[in-house]
Enzyme design. Sequence first.
Site, PDB file in Angstrom:
ATOM      1  N   LYS A  22       0.842  -1.207   0.000  1.00 57.55           N
ATOM      2  CA  LYS A  22       0.000   0.000   0.000  1.00 57.55           C
ATOM      3  C   LYS A  22       0.870   1.246   0.000  1.00 57.55           C
ATOM      4  O   LYS A  22       0.629   2.183  -0.766  1.00 57.55           O
ATOM      5  CB  LYS A  22      -0.899  -0.014   1.246  1.00 57.55           C
ATOM      6  CG  LYS A  22      -1.433   1.360   1.642  1.00 57.55           C
ATOM      7  CD  LYS A  22      -2.330   1.321   2.848  1.00 57.55           C
ATOM      8  CE  LYS A  22      -1.693   1.588   4.186  1.00 57.55           C
ATOM      9  NZ  LYS A  22      -1.270   2.966   4.441  1.00 57.55           N
ATOM     10  N   ASN A  23       1.870   1.265   0.861  1.00 57.84           N
ATOM     11  CA  ASN A  23       2.646   2.502   1.033  1.00 57.84           C
ATOM     12  C   ASN A  23       3.622   2.776  -0.110  1.00 57.84           C
ATOM     13  O   ASN A  23       4.213   3.859  -0.175  1.00 57.84           O
ATOM     14  CB  ASN A  23       3.378   2.484   2.380  1.00 57.84           C
ATOM     15  CG  ASN A  23       2.396   2.665   3.525  1.00 57.84           C
ATOM     16  OD1 ASN A  23       1.216   2.961   3.302  1.00 57.84           O
ATOM     17  ND2 ASN A  23       2.879   2.484   4.748  1.00 57.84           N
ATOM     18  N   CYS A 125      -4.822  12.334  13.160  1.00 55.82           N
ATOM     19  CA  CYS A 125      -5.559  11.073  13.124  1.00 55.82           C
ATOM     20  C   CYS A 125      -5.264  10.334  14.412  1.00 55.82           C
ATOM     21  O   CYS A 125      -4.528  10.836  15.264  1.00 55.82           O
ATOM     22  CB  CYS A 125      -5.194  10.248  11.897  1.00 55.82           C
ATOM     23  SG  CYS A 125      -3.556   9.578  11.946  1.00 55.82           S
ATOM     24  N   ARG A 130       0.418  14.414  13.169  1.00 51.26           N
ATOM     25  CA  ARG A 130       0.898  14.223  11.797  1.00 51.26           C
ATOM     26  C   ARG A 130       0.831  15.491  10.932  1.00 51.26           C
ATOM     27  O   ARG A 130       0.128  15.521   9.912  1.00 51.26           O
ATOM     28  CB  ARG A 130       0.155  13.060  11.126  1.00 51.26           C
ATOM     29  CG  ARG A 130       0.258  11.782  11.912  1.00 51.26           C
ATOM     30  CD  ARG A 130      -0.389  10.612  11.222  1.00 51.26           C
ATOM     31  NE  ARG A 130       0.384  10.122  10.085  1.00 51.26           N
ATOM     32  CZ  ARG A 130       0.022   9.086   9.341  1.00 51.26           C
ATOM     33  NH1 ARG A 130      -1.101   8.452   9.594  1.00 51.26           N
ATOM     34  NH2 ARG A 130       0.772   8.689   8.341  1.00 51.26           N
ATOM     35  N   ASP A 314       4.945   0.653  11.809  1.00 54.33           N
ATOM     36  CA  ASP A 314       3.741  -0.006  11.282  1.00 54.33           C
ATOM     37  C   ASP A 314       3.648  -1.476  11.698  1.00 54.33           C
ATOM     38  O   ASP A 314       2.657  -2.141  11.389  1.00 54.33           O
ATOM     39  CB  ASP A 314       3.691   0.110   9.746  1.00 54.33           C
ATOM     40  CG  ASP A 314       3.446   1.540   9.295  1.00 54.33           C
ATOM     41  OD1 ASP A 314       3.143   2.401  10.147  1.00 54.33           O
ATOM     42  OD2 ASP A 314       3.564   1.812   8.083  1.00 54.33           O
ATOM     43  N   ARG A 406      -8.418  -0.661   4.636  1.00 54.27           N
ATOM     44  CA  ARG A 406      -7.481   0.281   4.033  1.00 54.27           C
ATOM     45  C   ARG A 406      -6.156  -0.402   3.719  1.00 54.27           C
ATOM     46  O   ARG A 406      -5.438   0.030   2.812  1.00 54.27           O
ATOM     47  CB  ARG A 406      -7.180   1.436   5.006  1.00 54.27           C
ATOM     48  CG  ARG A 406      -8.258   2.465   5.158  1.00 54.27           C
ATOM     49  CD  ARG A 406      -7.726   3.629   5.987  1.00 54.27           C
ATOM     50  NE  ARG A 406      -6.401   3.999   5.529  1.00 54.27           N
ATOM     51  CZ  ARG A 406      -5.380   4.340   6.314  1.00 54.27           C
ATOM     52  NH1 ARG A 406      -5.521   4.394   7.612  1.00 54.27           N
ATOM     53  NH2 ARG A 406      -4.210   4.631   5.812  1.00 54.27           N
TER      54      ARG A 406
END
Length: 431
Positions: A22-23, A125, A130, A314, A406
């Site tokens: 994803k990243n 978030c 952030r 993560d 997500r």
Amino acid sequence: MDRIHIRGGQRLRGSIQIGGAKNAALPLMAASLLSEETLTLSNLPHLVDITTMTHLLAELGVEVGMNGHAPNGGHVGRVFELTAHDVGKTVAPYEVVRKMRASVLVLGPLLARYGKGKVSLPGGCAIGTRPVDVHLGALEQMGAVIELKEGYIVAHAPDGLHGAHITFPMVSVGATENLLMAATLAKGETVLSNCAREPEITDLARCLVAMGAQIQGIGSDTLRVQGVDKLHGAKYSVLPDRIETGSYAVAAAVTGGDLTLLGTRMDLIESVAEVMKKCGVNFEEVDGGVRVWCDGPIRGVDVMTEPFPAFPTDMQAQFMVMMAVSDGASMITESIFENRFMHVPELNRMGANINVHGRSAIVRGVKKLSGAPVMATDLRASMSLVLAGLAAEGETTVNRVYHLDRGYEALEQKLSACGAIIEREKGAPAE
Ligand SMILES: CC(=O)N[C@H]1[C@@H](OP(=O)(O)OP(=O)(O)OC[C@H]2O[C@@H](n3ccc(=O)[nH]c3=O)[C@H](O)[C@@H]2O)O[C@H](CO)[C@@H](O)[C@@H]1O
Ligand SMILES: C=C(OP(=O)(O)O)C(=O)O
């Protein structure tokens, strides 16, 4: 909103196909804005964030062609053809940006290509505030004039972006990516120092080079970019998701299981594997992937999250589940985000013994977790609750599953194929 029900205590055995990262996929998709020619990306994961980025790019006038489906139910990464005709649409609206912070990655490309961009401020978030001050400060050094107006970043580069020597005041993945993309089309040379070095940045840099960008120092903390007038189309395959890989490695460990993770690579998870090996988990490179298994007790080991190549933030929540069922104690220190322990109270409700002191969590291992209804707060916290549910006795219900969608494709299918008892209860769509 959907929920996931898990009946824990099954040893997981079998193979799991790891998707594209994803990243890596998100900045690669944003890079399509840099050229009027088609960027074809393959191995894109089936994730809500990819859909959100697709909507954002469509909003910016990018034509998106989609291919790639799974014959016989097998895994195949999606293939997207992204063509950013010179339409000059430059507004990334709040309605899309609020769903995904990585939307801010369109700012560098918009400024570089069109000399302007208006992007909603992403805001804080669950894991932290952030801010994007580092992105903005660096773009200003390249000649952008930036104002914050009515919740939007309004940026102009009246004379185009120019090269600059930028030393990032902190290591930021997103700022490195935004500036790297901006620099490819700037006038002259840009030197970016104190860059983040995550594999996803290397993936982006390689794709930009395939599009005709001139970048030196790829993989290091100093990137040197000679701006060019135009980038052209390219074909590029997204690298495997190292966080999905690590998450399923933890699934093998906490269930005393044996999983072969296909389509991924050991070199992407070195720091995580190094720590997990100290805990007693076994790793082996096999044809087409990595085998992970655990047949003894898990030992407690201290960990601190730091930028790549150190242990990734993560993976912090997922690793904590392993420590929660270890023989011994462990201290887990989160040095990247100020509020990334939202999973702790939920894990404690499942019988874990975890105390947070500032940026560290002291985890004392317990013999067994017990299933409970829990609430997911952010993406990796959600995965940690799934992992805890797999290890626990009894039934766990993970509420607010949209976070998981997500970042984890076909989660229930991948786990149940390896013996997990897991199912999704459909609810009303997330807002
Ligand atoms: C889409 C994507 O790739 N997301 C990843 C990316 O997020 P993201 O790119 O947002 O993370 P950063 O590396 O920028 O953030 C690192 C730290 O720097 C701070 N900061 C960052 C930018 C800025 O302008 N000002 C500032 O203060 C952040 O609040 C955070 O405390 O890297 C994080 C750190 O590895 C990962 O957890 C995310 O999964
Ligand atoms: C924090 C994450 O993603 P994002 O930066 O998109 O919120 C993540 O992937 O764990």
